[in-house]
Design a protein around this motif. Structure first.
Motif, short mmCIF file in Angstrom:
data_model
loop_
_atom_site.label_atom_id
_atom_site.label_comp_id
_atom_site.label_asym_id
_atom_site.label_seq_id
_atom_site.Cartn_x
_atom_site.Cartn_y
_atom_site.Cartn_z
N VAL A 1 49.52 35.77 25.09
CA VAL A 1 49.52 35.93 23.64
C VAL A 1 48.18 35.40 23.14
N ILE A 2 47.41 36.29 22.53
CA ILE A 2 46.08 35.91 22.06
C ILE A 2 46.09 35.98 20.54
N PRO A 3 46.10 34.81 19.88
CA PRO A 3 46.13 34.81 18.41
C PRO A 3 44.78 35.23 17.82
N GLY A 4 44.82 35.65 16.59
CA GLY A 4 43.60 36.12 15.92
C GLY A 4 42.54 35.04 15.80
N TRP A 5 42.96 33.78 15.57
CA TRP A 5 41.96 32.71 15.43
C TRP A 5 41.19 32.53 16.73
N LEU A 6 41.83 32.79 17.86
CA LEU A 6 41.14 32.66 19.13
C LEU A 6 40.09 33.74 19.29
#
Length: 160
Positions: free
Chosen positions: A120-125
């Motif tokens: 799961v790759i969040p937008g902030w990352l």
């Protein structure tokens, strides 16, 4: 006996959490080291580029460009190079995560609470990765840019 089993599970969970935190810390240090090496590499490359383009920058300065214009030009080029590299790296990482996710989840048998995704790759990352990549390139290109801005117009144009 039930209290002892609960305490043992709690202690195991605590140790696991500490090990995971230590692993993340190690990965963060490795990542920052790679970022620093990238900035040094870009700085070295831009130093060679600036050296080859001395006459071009001198002509720009002779035609009215200020020192800070030359610095801004080189820094912009470094930042755009970093942005392109960071975006390309993120797209490759995202594609790899999607492929691995599909393969691994298809390989696992059905079980209760099976996750929908392993990566799961969040937008902030995503923003952080692109920002750090661009920033490292910009930082690497800063010293060569300042060097290009300080160079003497007369000396650069007279060197053949």
């Amino acid at each position: 006996a039930a209290f002892r089993a609960t305490a043992l599970r709690s202690e195991t969970a605590k140790r696991t959490s500490e090990l995971m935190t230590l692993g993340l810390l190690i990965l963060a240090v490795v990542g920052l080291s790679v970022l620093a090496m990238a900035a040094l590499n870009i700085g070295h490359s831009f130093l060679a580029i600036v050296t080859e383009r001395r006459r071009e920058f001198a002509v720009l300065r002779a035609l009215g460009a200020r020192r800070r214009d030359v610095v801004a030009l080189v820094c912009t080029q470094a930042g755009l190079l970093g942005l392109a590299g960071a975006l390309a790296g993120f797209v490759v990482a995202l594609g790899t995560a999607v492929v691995l996710d599909g393969f691994l989840l298809a390989s696992l048998p059905d079980f209760p609470f099976k996750p929908d995704a392993l990566f799961v790759i969040p937008g902030w990352l995503a923003l952080g990765v692109v920002g750090l990549g661009s920033g490292a390139a910009l930082l690497g290109g800063l010293w060569p840019a300042l060097s290009a801005g300080r160079d003497s117009v007369v000396r650069a144009l007279s060197d053949g």
